[in-house]
Design an enzyme around this catalytic site. Structure first.
Site, PDB file in Angstrom:
ATOM      1  N   SER A 239       0.869  -1.175   0.000  1.00  0.00           N
ATOM      2  CA  SER A 239       0.000   0.000   0.000  1.00  0.00           C
ATOM      3  C   SER A 239       0.905   1.224   0.000  1.00  0.00           C
ATOM      4  CB  SER A 239      -0.932  -0.066   1.212  1.00  0.00           C
ATOM      5  OG  SER A 239      -1.855   0.978   1.171  1.00  0.00           O
TER       6      SER A 239
ATOM      7  N   HIS B 245      -3.136  -1.103  -3.064  1.00  0.00           N
ATOM      8  CA  HIS B 245      -4.333  -0.304  -2.766  1.00  0.00           C
ATOM      9  C   HIS B 245      -4.395   0.859  -3.741  1.00  0.00           C
ATOM     10  CE1 HIS B 245      -4.428  -1.888   1.622  1.00  0.00           C
ATOM     11  NE2 HIS B 245      -4.889  -2.747   0.752  1.00  0.00           N
TER      12      HIS B 245
ATOM     13  N   ASP C 242      -4.064  -4.698   6.095  1.00  0.00           N
ATOM     14  CA  ASP C 242      -4.473  -5.601   5.032  1.00  0.00           C
ATOM     15  C   ASP C 242      -3.264  -6.448   4.615  1.00  0.00           C
ATOM     16  OD1 ASP C 242      -6.167  -6.735   3.143  1.00  0.00           O
ATOM     17  OD2 ASP C 242      -5.700  -5.231   1.610  1.00  0.00           O
TER      18      ASP C 242
END
Lengths: 273, 185
Positions: free
Chosen positions: B12, B39, B130
């Site tokens: 990310s 992301h 995540d």
């Protein structure tokens, strides 16, 4: 998330649901449906697959909540603004040639994309001679869709999508806000019919110049995708348009030769003849 | 035959540079697929696939596309990318997971089921958790779980979350990750 579902348990659950309630999930894409079943077990506090099966067989309300959970009900207004821009600039002018226009939104979920279409049609001056048939497997979705009520918190994003898609009006003219919700203008709703239709089991019910089925058949396996594309073919008028989700493709289906590509990037196809 | 049938890369905030570095140095004759999950914003024009096409063209797969060895895939905007056991992609437009779609967990979890011990999963810099669950699942299925050394990551939340959540992850810097790929191809 170690509590995975064995293939045997998965197939048995699909079987139980089919035999007891007549919903056939056997044509669904496995990895994603399995994932949702496991999540549902966590969500509903089921300690074991055995318990889940027991509840399923004996408790219809429990099953209804499971269907609500298993089917994906995520949607937004003017999702993929570039797609809507293409629809507005290239497809609607072609539909305008028909005296009466019939559009089918297959798998409409809670209706956000149906209302997006209604707004485009209104701005193109076509809404009055268009009938939109919006169908979904899930009665709870249809009820919500027909109400025309949307959470206020999403409107900022929908407004941005609307502007990006080339909307010519003031988006706030299309709804009235009250407390934390908005209701979409009644005029947008008057030519839309919402009803239940199961793409896996139900038949052709009319002939359309445009079918929108976006981000629905990603959840189906290849056999069911072929079946649905055949159903759409039989439901389209000659040269009728089919719009799919941006990442959905006819390339991997048996029906690819029955359609021609109109806009490859936006996944707009047309029935040959 | 190498140790793996698939390489996963998740990241990310702060992961673009390490991802690009890894892609630049991938062996030219790598004959397994690489799947990247980053992301990303939705509903905006994205140049990410072009940005990452440093050596080889990056593919944003479509639903039901076959996973082909040697290709490099990027999870598209606004979809979860899932692998089926028949080694095809499936795209999923369901709820956000860890505030993200695509979610790294969703892809890693599905690959753990489809490729089991033949998976190499790499989690890079990021500012949320995540990927931790997915990485643990890869490792529990006998695959190899690697995180970018938090000390070298621009944002250490993501690698730290995985280190804390999983029982056995390998901590490597980017050069060591590249070396590991080269040594196991």
């Amino acid at each position: 998330m170690n509590d995975e579902l064995s293939m045997a348990d998965y197939l048995e659950l699909v079987q139980v649901i089919r035999l007891r309630y007549g919903y056939d999930f056997s044509g669904y894409a496995q990895a994603s449906l399995k994932r949702r079943m496991v999540r549902f077990m966590g969500h509903s506090g089921m300690p074991s697959v055995f318990e889940l099966k027991y509840r399923l067989v004996n408790d219809e309300a429990f099953f209804n909540s499971m269907v609500q959970y298993l089917t994906v009900n995520v949607t937004e207004m003017f999702r993929d603004p570039a797609f809507y821009r293409t629809l507005k600039e290239d497809i609607l002018p072609k539909l305008a040639a028909y005296p009466n226009i019939r559009i089918w939104h297959a798998g409409c979920s809670t209706g956000e994309e149906v209302y997006s279409m209604a707004i485009l049609l209104k701005e193109a001056g076509l809404l009055d001679r268009t009938r939109i048939y919006a169908t979904d497997l899930n009665p709870a979705n249809l009820e919500k869709a027909a109400s025309g009520v949307v959470q206020l918190e999403y409107m900022k994003e929908y407004t941005a999508n609307y502007i990006q898609s080339g909307g010519i009006g003031d988006f706030s003219d299309y709804y009235s806000a009250r407390y934390d919700r908005v209701i979409l203008q009644k005029e947008l709703r008057k030519n839309i019919t919402f009803f239940q239709h199961n793409l896996a089991a139900d038949q052709v019910f009319n002939e359309f110049q445009l079918i929108c089925c976006r981000n629905v058949f990603i959840y189906f396996n290849r056999e069911l995708q072929n079946h649905v594309l055949k159903l759409f073919y039989d439901s389209l008028s000659p040269w009728g348009f089919l719009a799919l989700g941006i990442k959905e493709s006819l390339r991997f289906t048996e029906m690819r030769n029955a359609y021609e590509t109109v806009h490859g990037a936006h996944k707009i196809y047309r029935r040959k003849r | 035959m190498g140790a793996y049938d698939i390489i996963l890369v998740g990241g990310s905030a702060g992961s673009l540079l390490p991802v690009t570095t890894i892609l630049e140095q991938l062996p030219g004759d790598l004959d397994i697929p690489v799947v990247i999950v980053l992301h990303r914003l939705k509903n905006v024009q994205s140049e990410m696939d072009r940005l990452l096409s440093v050596k080889k063209k990056i593919i944003e797969p479509e639903d039901k596309e076959k996973i082909v060895p040697g290709r490099i895939y990027l999870a598209p905007q606004n979809y979860h990318l899932i692998t089926e056991t028949d080694r095809t992609f499936m795209l999923d437009y369901s709820e956000l997971v860890n505030f993200s779609r695509p979610s790294i967990d969703v892809t890693f979890n599905s690959v753990a089921l489809a490729y089991e011990s033949r998976t190499l999963a790499i989690l890079l810099s990021g500012a949320n958790k995540d990927g931790a669950e997915g990485l643990c699942n890869v490792q529990e299925k006998g695959g190899k779980a690697v995180v970018q050394d938090p000390a070298t990551a621009e944002f250490d939340v993501m690698p730290l979350a995985a280190i804390n959540a999983c029982t056995d992850v390998s901590v490597m810097n980017i050069e060591e990750i590249i070396l590991h790929i080269k040594n196991n191809k």
